[in-house]
Design a protein around this motif. Structure first.
Motif, PDB file in Angstrom:
ATOM      1  N   ARG A 189       2.937   8.248   0.135  1.00  0.00           N
ATOM      2  CA  ARG A 189       3.980   8.168   1.136  1.00  0.00           C
ATOM      3  C   ARG A 189       5.347   7.968   0.479  1.00  0.00           C
ATOM      4  O   ARG A 189       6.366   8.373   1.011  1.00  0.00           O
ATOM      5  CB  ARG A 189       3.698   7.017   2.090  1.00  0.00           C
TER       6      ARG A 189
ATOM      7  N   GLU B 281      -7.417   2.281   8.201  1.00  0.00           N
ATOM      8  CA  GLU B 281      -8.270   1.083   8.180  1.00  0.00           C
ATOM      9  C   GLU B 281      -9.587   1.337   7.471  1.00  0.00           C
ATOM     10  O   GLU B 281     -10.256   0.414   7.024  1.00  0.00           O
ATOM     11  CB  GLU B 281      -8.592   0.646   9.619  1.00  0.00           C
TER      12      GLU B 281
ATOM     13  N   PHE C 270       5.074  10.464   8.085  1.00  0.00           N
ATOM     14  CA  PHE C 270       5.998   9.546   8.751  1.00  0.00           C
ATOM     15  C   PHE C 270       7.413   9.532   8.148  1.00  0.00           C
ATOM     16  O   PHE C 270       8.393   9.681   8.884  1.00  0.00           O
ATOM     17  CB  PHE C 270       5.388   8.148   8.768  1.00  0.00           C
TER      18      PHE C 270
ATOM     19  N   LEU D 231       9.543   2.296  -1.477  1.00  0.00           N
ATOM     20  CA  LEU D 231       9.031   0.970  -1.785  1.00  0.00           C
ATOM     21  C   LEU D 231       7.518   0.990  -1.623  1.00  0.00           C
ATOM     22  O   LEU D 231       7.014   1.387  -0.583  1.00  0.00           O
ATOM     23  CB  LEU D 231       9.672  -0.031  -0.817  1.00  0.00           C
TER      24      LEU D 231
ATOM     25  N   TYR E 133      -0.325  -4.007   3.047  1.00  0.00           N
ATOM     26  CA  TYR E 133       0.351  -3.897   4.329  1.00  0.00           C
ATOM     27  C   TYR E 133       1.403  -2.827   4.368  1.00  0.00           C
ATOM     28  O   TYR E 133       2.308  -2.906   5.161  1.00  0.00           O
ATOM     29  CB  TYR E 133       1.084  -5.190   4.686  1.00  0.00           C
ATOM     30  N   SER E 134       1.390  -1.852   3.461  1.00  0.00           N
ATOM     31  CA  SER E 134       2.502  -0.931   3.576  1.00  0.00           C
ATOM     32  C   SER E 134       2.134   0.345   4.319  1.00  0.00           C
ATOM     33  O   SER E 134       2.978   1.180   4.524  1.00  0.00           O
ATOM     34  CB  SER E 134       3.129  -0.648   2.226  1.00  0.00           C
ATOM     35  N   LEU E 135       0.875   0.485   4.752  1.00  0.00           N
ATOM     36  CA  LEU E 135       0.525   1.677   5.523  1.00  0.00           C
ATOM     37  C   LEU E 135       0.531   1.352   7.009  1.00  0.00           C
ATOM     38  O   LEU E 135       0.217   0.241   7.406  1.00  0.00           O
ATOM     39  CB  LEU E 135      -0.861   2.170   5.120  1.00  0.00           C
ATOM     40  N   TYR E 136       0.866   2.359   7.818  1.00  0.00           N
ATOM     41  CA  TYR E 136       0.876   2.153   9.264  1.00  0.00           C
ATOM     42  C   TYR E 136      -0.549   2.204   9.783  1.00  0.00           C
ATOM     43  O   TYR E 136      -1.227   3.219   9.668  1.00  0.00           O
ATOM     44  CB  TYR E 136       1.737   3.207   9.948  1.00  0.00           C
ATOM     45  N   PRO E 137      -1.028   1.104  10.351  1.00  0.00           N
ATOM     46  CA  PRO E 137      -2.447   0.976  10.645  1.00  0.00           C
ATOM     47  C   PRO E 137      -2.954   1.924  11.724  1.00  0.00           C
ATOM     48  O   PRO E 137      -4.129   2.209  11.778  1.00  0.00           O
ATOM     49  CB  PRO E 137      -2.576  -0.479  11.102  1.00  0.00           C
ATOM     50  N   ARG E 138      -2.079   2.390  12.599  1.00  0.00           N
ATOM     51  CA  ARG E 138      -2.566   3.218  13.693  1.00  0.00           C
ATOM     52  C   ARG E 138      -2.615   4.695  13.359  1.00  0.00           C
ATOM     53  O   ARG E 138      -3.108   5.510  14.141  1.00  0.00           O
ATOM     54  CB  ARG E 138      -1.680   3.033  14.922  1.00  0.00           C
TER      55      ARG E 138
ATOM     56  N   LEU F 202       4.245  -1.526  -1.775  1.00  0.00           N
ATOM     57  CA  LEU F 202       3.944  -2.953  -1.804  1.00  0.00           C
ATOM     58  C   LEU F 202       2.496  -3.186  -2.211  1.00  0.00           C
ATOM     59  O   LEU F 202       1.688  -2.271  -2.265  1.00  0.00           O
ATOM     60  CB  LEU F 202       4.179  -3.568  -0.429  1.00  0.00           C
TER      61      LEU F 202
END
Ligand SMILES: Nc1ncnc2c1ncn2[C@@H]1O[C@H](COP(=O)(O)OP(=O)(O)O)[C@@H](O)[C@H]1O
Ligand SMILES: [Mg+2]
Lengths: 353, 320
Positions: A148, A134, A98, A79, A84-89, A81
């Motif tokens: 990803r 970020e 991941f 999926l 907001y679909s990436l892990y920020p950390r 989007l």
């Protein structure tokens, strides 16, 4: 590789019905675009396929399996989007790794490294690998999101307006890249958007969605040339198709005081909404009717004229070199074989009804 | 990035700095006073005007941790030399450490045990309140809970009553079920106090974390629980830190229930300090040293979490 089949899908949120008896088939390896306005239910369809939303009723099949009871993890879809679909950390590499580190998949370290490497090369993000997400630009983020999705090599890609947040130029180049990626991977893509240009330029097939219902499915030229109703007719094309109320009378279109030829088979006397695309209206000195130029919009390659035709307005596209002035009287005609007739009440295309 | 400031902004900035400094002076003076007193010999503690320059001593701490009695005559030199350093400090003040007649062991004052009780009760109740609060808040934030608003209001309503109102019935209940004067009894009480607060604060923080993050993890092949630990928890760390500090401070400072629900076995440090003020001629240096030690954990805890707190104190209103 897999085919997606949806049958009789219903989903309500409280009193509002997001999906109504939706049927949809996306063939194996197809690039299918769902086109619909905000709130049409596009996201809800993708979430139902991915297993993030439980439909009230209906069936979702991926490949040969009814996946109704499967969790999102078991469905093996990817999926992407809008944001907001990436892990920020995590770094870019962390994000790409991941999905491969999930316990359900069991990849060896060397396999993970190889897949990440390959995805990064495909999307030209190798120079970003150790950057925190970020610090990425919007276009880079979407590349990583797509990366990803592809590392897992899933059978189905679901894309929820992945290009909408990008600026026009970037959108265009990513559009091309996505098409290329699709043909390289040969996977099934279900891409949703509210942007008709995206839909027309990317889809092997387009489904037009309206208030949770699928109105029409077809190739881009089907949708463009043979819209099922006035809603579809106005969903694609820019400027949109002209819709003018008039009458069929003696094998001609009668619009107020104007009479124009049409070539609609078996035409009977009746009120009709005529549909004609702006590029199918022509300015000619010997043309049948005359109208005043109300407005001119110069778009570079073409000019869009607005003609005043009694109480109706008609959009016409002409080559940029055409010399016309505002309030000038011009003579115009249309291509009779490209004029569509719709029922004024139901909006249905009379030729397809 | 270089920020360009106008003249007006510079003046406002300077004024703000001055105001903050003034506020700090007002607020930190008592703490400085207590800290100074905690290291003073007894005869300098109550001088007028206050003694500012003095040679710091640990004798208040030596006295704080031991049970003492007045020396009737000066101690003999051999005994003094043979005594450990802390006992010498007590001798210096004209007192002696009470020792067990048979074993010769020094008798502790009880402060150490209470301090340990305070640490146990506060840490355990904080861990419990924050972890249960976080999980509850996650549930409310992410799932459709029937009657969600009513439940949340109910949770909040437990804070609307001053807790001391229920102290007497609680006391009777605790005695009946054997929770009186136990660590677990106080831990349950403090966890219950803090839980509603933790749920509300954590819900605010978790609501701020886009659910897309976890959902991406679900699609990527993780379970809900794995997604919670791998994605949500790290994102919620700021909120967890802020909530933990608040819960810890509440539990650490609590006085009324500690006084009522516990006695010898599980009593915490707060009731100890006033008990010393009341007993005869107060030794203010001992009270100050107890207070100083009591301030320390909160200061250390807050200092360790300061980076999270700066963002967390705005309750999620400002992110990054
Ligand atoms: N979680 C939700 N709660 C309430 N209503 C929702 C929720 N998700 C979607 N909807 C509603 O369902 C309809 C379809 O939404 P959506 O699938 O997001 O449309 P689209 O993606 O085409 O903009 C909208 O009317 C929207 O308000
Ligand atoms: Mg959407």
């Amino acid at each position: 590789m897999a085919r997606i089949e949806i049958k009789g899908l219903n989903k309500s949120f409280g009193a509002s019905r997001a999906l109504r008896d939706l049927d949809l088939v996306v063939e194996d390896g197809e690039f299918f675009v769902l086109l619909g306005r905000t709130g049409a239910g596009k996201t809800t369809i993708l979430r139902s396929i991915a297993g993030l939303e439980k439909p009230d009723s209906g069936m979702v099949k991926i490949g040969d399996h009814d996946v109704g009871g499967w969790t999102a993890a078991q469905r093996d879809v990817a999926l992407v989007l809008q944001q907001y679909s990436l892990y920020p950390r995590l770094t870019v590499r962390g994000n790409l790794e991941f999905p491969l580190r999930s316990k359900t998949r069991k990849f060896t370290e060397s396999e993970i490294a190889a897949r990440v490497e390959k995805a990064a090369k495909t999307l030209q993000i190798t120079h970003l690998m150790d950057r925190k997400v970020e610090r990425l630009s919007g276009g880079e983020m979407q590349r990583v999101s797509i990366g990803r999705a592809i590392v897992r090599q899933p059978a189905v890609f679901l894309m929820d307006e992945p290009l909408s947040a990008l600026d026009a130029k970037l959108r265009e180049s990513l559009r091309v890249e996505l098409k290329r990626l699709h043909s390289d991977l040969g996977a099934t893509f279900l891409f949703v958007t509210h942007d008709q240009v995206e839909a027309m330029s990317m889809g092997d097939k387009i489904g037009v969605l309206r208030q949770g219902r699928l109105v029409q499915v077809g190739t881009p030229s089907d949708i463009y040339e043979r819209p099922l109703n006035t809603f579809v007719a106005r969903s694609v094309g820019s400027p949109p198709m002209n819709l003018i109320n008039g009458r069929m009378s003696g094998g001609e279109a009668q619009i107020g005081a104007f009479r124009l030829p049409v070539s609609i088979a078996g035409a009977v006397e009746r009120p009709v909404t005529f549909g004609v695309r702006p590029e199918n209206v022509t300015l000619q000195s010997g043309a049948p009717v005359e109208a005043k130029v109300f407005d001119i919009e110069d778009q570079g390659v073409i000019k869009v004229l607005t003609l005043e035709m009694g109480s109706d307005r008609l959009h016409v596209t002409v080559p940029a070199g055409t010399k016309v002035g505002r309030d000038e009287m011009v003579r115009f005609g249309w291509k009779p074989d490209r004029v569509l007739a719709f029922d004024p009440d139901s909006g249905m295309n009379l030729a397809l009804a | 990035m270089a920020e360009v400031k106008t003249k007006g902004e510079v003046i406002v900035n300077r004024a703000a700095i001055v105001a903050v400094m003034l506020a700090l002076v007002v607020m930190l003076t008592p703490i400085l006073w207590i800290t100074a007193t905690a290291f003073k010999p007894r005869n300098l503690a109550t001088t007028v005007p206050p003694t500012v320059m003095f040679e710091p001593t640990l004798s208040p701490f030596a006295k704080l941790f031991t049970k003492r009695s007045q020396l009737r005559e000066p101690v003999e030199q051999e005994v003094y030399d043979a005594a450990p350093w802390w006992e010498q400090l007590v001798f210096d003040g004209g007192e002696q450490v009470v020792r067990n007649k048979k074993t010769g062991e020094a008798t502790p004052s009880g402060f150490g045990g209470r301090y340990l009780n305070s640490l146990i009760v506060s840490i355990v109740s904080t861990v419990l309140a924050v972890s249960m609060g976080t999980i509850t808040a996650y549930g409310f934030s992410r799932f459709r809970v029937p009657g969600e608003q009513d439940w949340l209001f109910f949770i909040l309503s437990t804070r609307m009553l001053p807790p001391i109102v229920v102290a007497i019935p609680m006391f009777l209940m605790y005695r009946a079920v054997g929770l009186y004067d136990t660590h677990i009894g106080l831990i349950i009480l403090y966890t219950a106090f803090n839980l509603s607060f933790a749920v509300w604060i954590m819900k605010g923080f978790i609501d701020e974390i886009p659910r897309e993050y976890e959902e991406a993890a679900l699609v990527d092949g993780y379970t809900r629980l794995q997604a919670f630990f791998k994605i949500v928890l790290p994102e919620a760390l700021t909120g967890i830190a802020a909530t933990a500090v608040f819960c810890f401070i509440t539990a650490w400072n609590e006085y009324a229930f500690a006084l009522m629900m516990t006695s010898r076995n599980a009593q915490t440090a707060p009731p100890y300090i006033p008990s010393q003020v009341g007993s005869g001629l107060s030794d203010w240096t001992v009270i100050a040293s107890g207070t100083f030690l009591f301030l320390l954990p909160v200061a250390i805890f807050t200092f360790l979490l300061r980076n999270h707190l700066l963002r967390g104190m705005s309750f999620g209103a400002i992110r990054k």
